[in-house]
Design a protein around this motif. Structure first.
Motif, PDB file in Angstrom:
ATOM      1  N   TYR A 202       0.963  -1.018  -0.337  1.00 40.66           N
ATOM      2  CA  TYR A 202      -0.237   0.272   0.441  1.00 40.66           C
ATOM      3  C   TYR A 202       0.431   1.020   0.370  1.00 40.66           C
ATOM      4  O   TYR A 202       0.572   2.402  -1.065  1.00 40.66           O
ATOM      5  N   LEU A 203       1.669   1.150   0.950  1.00 43.27           N
ATOM      6  CA  LEU A 203       2.725   2.279   0.381  1.00 43.27           C
ATOM      7  C   LEU A 203       3.386   2.444  -0.410  1.00 43.27           C
ATOM      8  O   LEU A 203       3.867   3.721  -0.700  1.00 43.27           O
ATOM      9  N   ARG A 204       3.635   1.658  -1.270  1.00 41.01           N
ATOM     10  CA  ARG A 204       4.063   1.561  -2.728  1.00 41.01           C
ATOM     11  C   ARG A 204       3.493   2.992  -3.730  1.00 41.01           C
ATOM     12  O   ARG A 204       3.868   3.480  -4.533  1.00 41.01           O
ATOM     13  N   SER A 205       2.089   2.218  -2.974  1.00 41.35           N
ATOM     14  CA  SER A 205       0.966   2.485  -4.486  1.00 41.35           C
ATOM     15  C   SER A 205       1.283   3.466  -4.201  1.00 41.35           C
ATOM     16  O   SER A 205       0.146   4.520  -5.217  1.00 41.35           O
ATOM     17  N   ILE A 206       0.930   4.769  -2.695  1.00 39.14           N
ATOM     18  CA  ILE A 206       1.485   5.239  -2.496  1.00 39.14           C
ATOM     19  C   ILE A 206       2.254   6.938  -2.793  1.00 39.14           C
ATOM     20  O   ILE A 206       3.429   7.275  -2.096  1.00 39.14           O
ATOM     21  N   ASP A 207       3.505   6.221  -3.410  1.00 37.30           N
ATOM     22  CA  ASP A 207       4.667   6.543  -3.505  1.00 37.30           C
ATOM     23  C   ASP A 207       5.286   6.705  -2.436  1.00 37.30           C
ATOM     24  O   ASP A 207       6.432   7.989  -2.350  1.00 37.30           O
ATOM     25  N   ILE A 208       5.091   5.663  -1.131  1.00 36.00           N
ATOM     26  CA  ILE A 208       6.487   6.062   0.302  1.00 36.00           C
ATOM     27  C   ILE A 208       7.421   4.371  -0.120  1.00 36.00           C
ATOM     28  O   ILE A 208       6.474   3.147   0.229  1.00 36.00           O
ATOM     29  N   PRO A 209       7.914   4.834  -0.945  1.00 32.20           N
ATOM     30  CA  PRO A 209       8.925   3.637  -0.785  1.00 32.20           C
ATOM     31  C   PRO A 209       9.432   2.706   0.611  1.00 32.20           C
ATOM     32  O   PRO A 209       9.984   3.713   1.920  1.00 32.20           O
ATOM     33  N   VAL A 210       9.552   1.387   0.695  1.00 29.63           N
ATOM     34  CA  VAL A 210       9.803   1.096   1.980  1.00 29.63           C
ATOM     35  C   VAL A 210      11.689   0.338   2.010  1.00 29.63           C
ATOM     36  O   VAL A 210      10.705  -0.480   0.918  1.00 29.63           O
ATOM     37  N   ASP A 211      12.368   0.290   2.639  1.00 32.84           N
ATOM     38  CA  ASP A 211      13.741  -0.090   2.474  1.00 32.84           C
ATOM     39  C   ASP A 211      13.684  -0.483   4.224  1.00 32.84           C
ATOM     40  O   ASP A 211      13.861  -1.221   5.508  1.00 32.84           O
ATOM     41  N   ARG A 212      14.283  -2.216   3.891  1.00 35.54           N
ATOM     42  CA  ARG A 212      14.143  -3.194   5.815  1.00 35.54           C
ATOM     43  C   ARG A 212      15.441  -3.291   5.288  1.00 35.54           C
ATOM     44  O   ARG A 212      15.790  -3.844   6.445  1.00 35.54           O
ATOM     45  N   ARG A 213      16.454  -2.920   4.816  1.00 40.52           N
ATOM     46  CA  ARG A 213      17.811  -3.117   5.336  1.00 40.52           C
ATOM     47  C   ARG A 213      18.483  -2.138   6.013  1.00 40.52           C
ATOM     48  O   ARG A 213      17.721  -1.496   6.639  1.00 40.52           O
ATOM     49  N   GLU A 214      19.501  -3.225   7.155  1.00 39.90           N
ATOM     50  CA  GLU A 214      19.858  -2.329   8.316  1.00 39.90           C
ATOM     51  C   GLU A 214      20.382  -1.469   8.390  1.00 39.90           C
ATOM     52  O   GLU A 214      20.931  -1.026   7.248  1.00 39.90           O
ATOM     53  N   ILE A 215      20.656  -0.630   8.784  1.00 35.26           N
ATOM     54  CA  ILE A 215      21.121   1.242   9.003  1.00 35.26           C
ATOM     55  C   ILE A 215      22.442   0.963   9.800  1.00 35.26           C
ATOM     56  O   ILE A 215      22.720  -0.051  10.613  1.00 35.26           O
ATOM     57  N   ASP A 216      23.430   1.514   9.328  1.00 34.25           N
ATOM     58  CA  ASP A 216      24.718   1.466   9.756  1.00 34.25           C
ATOM     59  C   ASP A 216      24.704   2.492  10.650  1.00 34.25           C
ATOM     60  O   ASP A 216      25.297   2.770  12.284  1.00 34.25           O
ATOM     61  N   ASP A 217      24.567   4.197  10.378  1.00 35.12           N
ATOM     62  CA  ASP A 217      24.881   5.438  10.283  1.00 35.12           C
ATOM     63  C   ASP A 217      23.769   6.449   9.978  1.00 35.12           C
ATOM     64  O   ASP A 217      23.293   5.775   9.016  1.00 35.12           O
ATOM     65  N   LEU A 218      23.686   7.557  10.412  1.00 35.01           N
ATOM     66  CA  LEU A 218      23.055   8.184   9.480  1.00 35.01           C
ATOM     67  C   LEU A 218      24.557   8.907   9.074  1.00 35.01           C
ATOM     68  O   LEU A 218      25.718   9.338  10.405  1.00 35.01           O
ATOM     69  N   VAL A 219      24.606  10.593   8.843  1.00 33.25           N
ATOM     70  CA  VAL A 219      25.436  11.288   7.335  1.00 33.25           C
ATOM     71  C   VAL A 219      24.932  12.222   7.132  1.00 33.25           C
ATOM     72  O   VAL A 219      23.931  12.442   7.352  1.00 33.25           O
ATOM     73  N   GLY A 220      26.091  13.372   7.882  1.00 36.10           N
ATOM     74  CA  GLY A 220      25.905  15.266   7.628  1.00 36.10           C
ATOM     75  C   GLY A 220      27.516  15.825   7.946  1.00 36.10           C
ATOM     76  O   GLY A 220      28.365  15.122   7.305  1.00 36.10           O
ATOM     77  N   VAL A 221      27.081  17.052   6.953  1.00 34.71           N
ATOM     78  CA  VAL A 221      28.018  17.551   7.407  1.00 34.71           C
ATOM     79  C   VAL A 221      27.696  18.913   8.929  1.00 34.71           C
ATOM     80  O   VAL A 221      26.874  19.570   8.811  1.00 34.71           O
ATOM     81  N   GLN A 222      29.097  18.406   9.697  1.00 37.46           N
ATOM     82  CA  GLN A 222      28.176  19.207  11.014  1.00 37.46           C
ATOM     83  C   GLN A 222      27.204  18.732  11.603  1.00 37.46           C
ATOM     84  O   GLN A 222      26.947  16.965  11.862  1.00 37.46           O
ATOM     85  N   ASP A 232      25.451  -1.710   3.493  1.00 38.56           N
ATOM     86  CA  ASP A 232      26.120  -2.256   2.742  1.00 38.56           C
ATOM     87  C   ASP A 232      26.747  -0.970   2.167  1.00 38.56           C
ATOM     88  O   ASP A 232      27.109  -1.105   0.935  1.00 38.56           O
ATOM     89  N   SER A 233      26.731  -0.245   2.724  1.00 39.98           N
ATOM     90  CA  SER A 233      27.796   1.351   2.072  1.00 39.98           C
ATOM     91  C   SER A 233      26.663   1.933   1.538  1.00 39.98           C
ATOM     92  O   SER A 233      27.327   3.124   0.715  1.00 39.98           O
ATOM     93  N   THR A 234      25.681   1.624   1.168  1.00 37.54           N
ATOM     94  CA  THR A 234      24.857   2.230   0.417  1.00 37.54           C
ATOM     95  C   THR A 234      23.841   4.041   0.940  1.00 37.54           C
ATOM     96  O   THR A 234      23.277   3.695   2.407  1.00 37.54           O
TER      97      THR A 234
END
Length: 329
Positions: A202-222, A232-234
Motif C-alpha cells: 500500500y505504501l508503495r502504491s502511494i509512492d512511499i518506498p520501504v527499505d528493510r535493510r539494516e542501517i549503519d549510521d546517519l551521515v551529514g556535515v556538522q 551495505d554502504s549505500t
C-alpha cells in the motif's frame, strides 16, 4: 517530617498543570522533579496555545514560576527513590482519616537536599525515557534534523526529503502521518519485521518506498543531516525526518510493587486517572497511549488533578471514591 496532601512526581507540562490546578483548589502540593525531561534535545516546542515556538525549558520555567507563586506550592529538584503505600493504621496516625497515604523519599539533584515526606495522594507524571536506535551519530541530528513527534515537528519538515526510521509495530501508521508533510519519504525498518507485505504494497502504491535493510549510521556535515547510510554502504540522501524510539517508564521508585501496566510498561489507569494502587494516580506520557504533545500532556495533568481534588473532598466527608462506571484499565 514534611506532609502534603498531594505529591506530584515529575515537573513537566502534565505535572505543572496538575500542580497549578490543585494549589488553586487550596491543596498543599509538592512537586518532585529530577530535571531530566525527555524533550531536552528539542530546541523549540510547537502547538502549545500562546507558546508556539517556545523552548521546552522556557515553558517549564514559566510553569514552575506560576505554580510556586501560590502559598501552598512546594517544588523540589529531587529524584523520587521510593513510594511506599502506608497501612491504614499508619495513614491514620499521620492524620489521613480515610486510611490512604504514602511515604515518599527522594534524592536531591544538583546540590539540592533530599526529601522525606508523607502524603495522602500521589500523582505520577514522570514522563518517559527514550531509547533511540544505536547509531553512532544519531544524537548529532536528534532534536534538529531528526525528531520523534510528527505532530510537533512535521510542519517544519514540509516538502523535504525525509526518512522515517523505526522498529515498532505502529510504523505503518506513522508513515501515513509523515506522508502528509512530504511527498519524498522513505521508510526504514532497520531489518525489523514491523511492516507487513500488504502494508508495504500500500505504501508503495502511494509512492512511499520501504527499505528493510539494516542501517549503519546517519551521515551529514556538522549538524546538517544529508543521508542514511546502510550496512551495505549505500547512502540514501535525506535531510531529516522522524525516528520511533522505544520508551521506558522511569518508575523504579515503585519497586516491584504490583501495579498494572500494558505491554510497553506504561501505567494503566481507570477513568479517574487512578492506577491499580489506591490513591496513586498517573497522567501524561507515562499512561497509554504514551508520548504526546506538550499541550495534550498538560491537559491530561489538569484533568486528573480535578478528579483527585474531588477524591479528597469525598474522603473528607467519608463518602468513598467517586463512582467509576467505566474502568479503562
Amino acid at each position: 517530617m514534611q506532609h502534603a496532601e498531594i505529591v506530584i512526581i515529575g515537573g513537566g507540562p502534565a505535572g505543572l498543570a496538575a500542580g497549578l490546578s490543585l494549589v488553586r483548589n487550596l491543596r498543599r502540593v509538592t512537586i518532585l522533579d529530577s530535571n531530566r525531561p525527555r524533550h531536552s534535545a528539542t530546541l523549540t516546542a510547537h502547538g502549545f496555545l500562546t507558546r508556539d515556538g517556545i523552548a521546552p525549558s522556557e515553558l517549564r520555567r514559566i510553569g514552575r514560576e506560576e505554580f510556586e507563586a501560590y502559598e501552598h506550592a512546594n517544588f523540589h529538584q529531587a529524584k523520587a527513590t521510593s513510594v511506599r503505600p502506608l497501612s491504614a493504621e499508619e495513614a491514620r496516625d499521620q492524620g489521613f482519616s480515610d486510611g490512604i497515604g504514602f511515604e515518599i523519599t527522594a534524592s536531591g539533584v544538583r546540590g539540592n537536599p533530599d526529601v522525606h515526606l508523607f502524603t495522602q495522594r500521589v500523582l505520577v507524571t514522570a514522563g518517559l525515557v527514550e531509547e533511540l536506535p544505536a547509531f553512532a551519530s544519531i544524537r548529532v541530528f536528534y532534536g534538529t534534523a531528526l525528531h520523534s513527534c510528527v505532530e510537533c515537528d512535521g510542519f517544519e519538515k514540509s516538502d523535504a526529503p525525509l526518512a522515517l526510521i523505526g522498529e515498532t509495530t505502529d510504523l505503518f501508521q506513522r508513515a501515513l502521518l509523515v506522508g502528509r508533510f512530504s511527498s519524498d519519504l522513505v521508510v526504514f525498518t532497520n531489518g525489523a519485521d514491523t511492516i507487513s507485505e500488504a502494508e508495504e504494497a500500500y505504501l508503495r502504491s502511494i509512492d512511499i518506498p520501504v527499505d528493510r535493510r539494516e542501517i549503519d549510521d546517519l551521515v551529514g556535515v556538522q549538524s546538517e543531516m544529508t543521508g542514511v547510510r546502510l550496512k551495505d554502504s549505500t547512502v540514501i540522501p535525506r535531510v531529516g525526518g522522524f525516528v520511533r524510539p522505544r520508551w521506558h517508564a522511569p518508575v523504579e521508585f515503585l519497586s516491584e510493587r504490583e501495579i498494572e501496566r500494558n505491554d510497553w510498561g506504561l501505567l494503566l489507569v481507570d477513568a479517574r486517572g487512578e492506577t491499580s494502587v489506591q490513591g496513586l494516580y498517573a497522567a501524561g506520557d507515562i499512561v497509554p497511549p504514551g508520548p504526546r504533545s506538550l499541550m495534550i500532556a498538560a491537559g491530561a495533568g489538569a484533568q486528573t488533578a480535578l478528579r483527585m481534588n474531588m477524591d479528597l473532598i469525598r474522603a473528607t466527608h467519608h463518602l468513598g471514591p467517586v463512582p467509576n462506571p467505566r474502568n479503562s484499565r
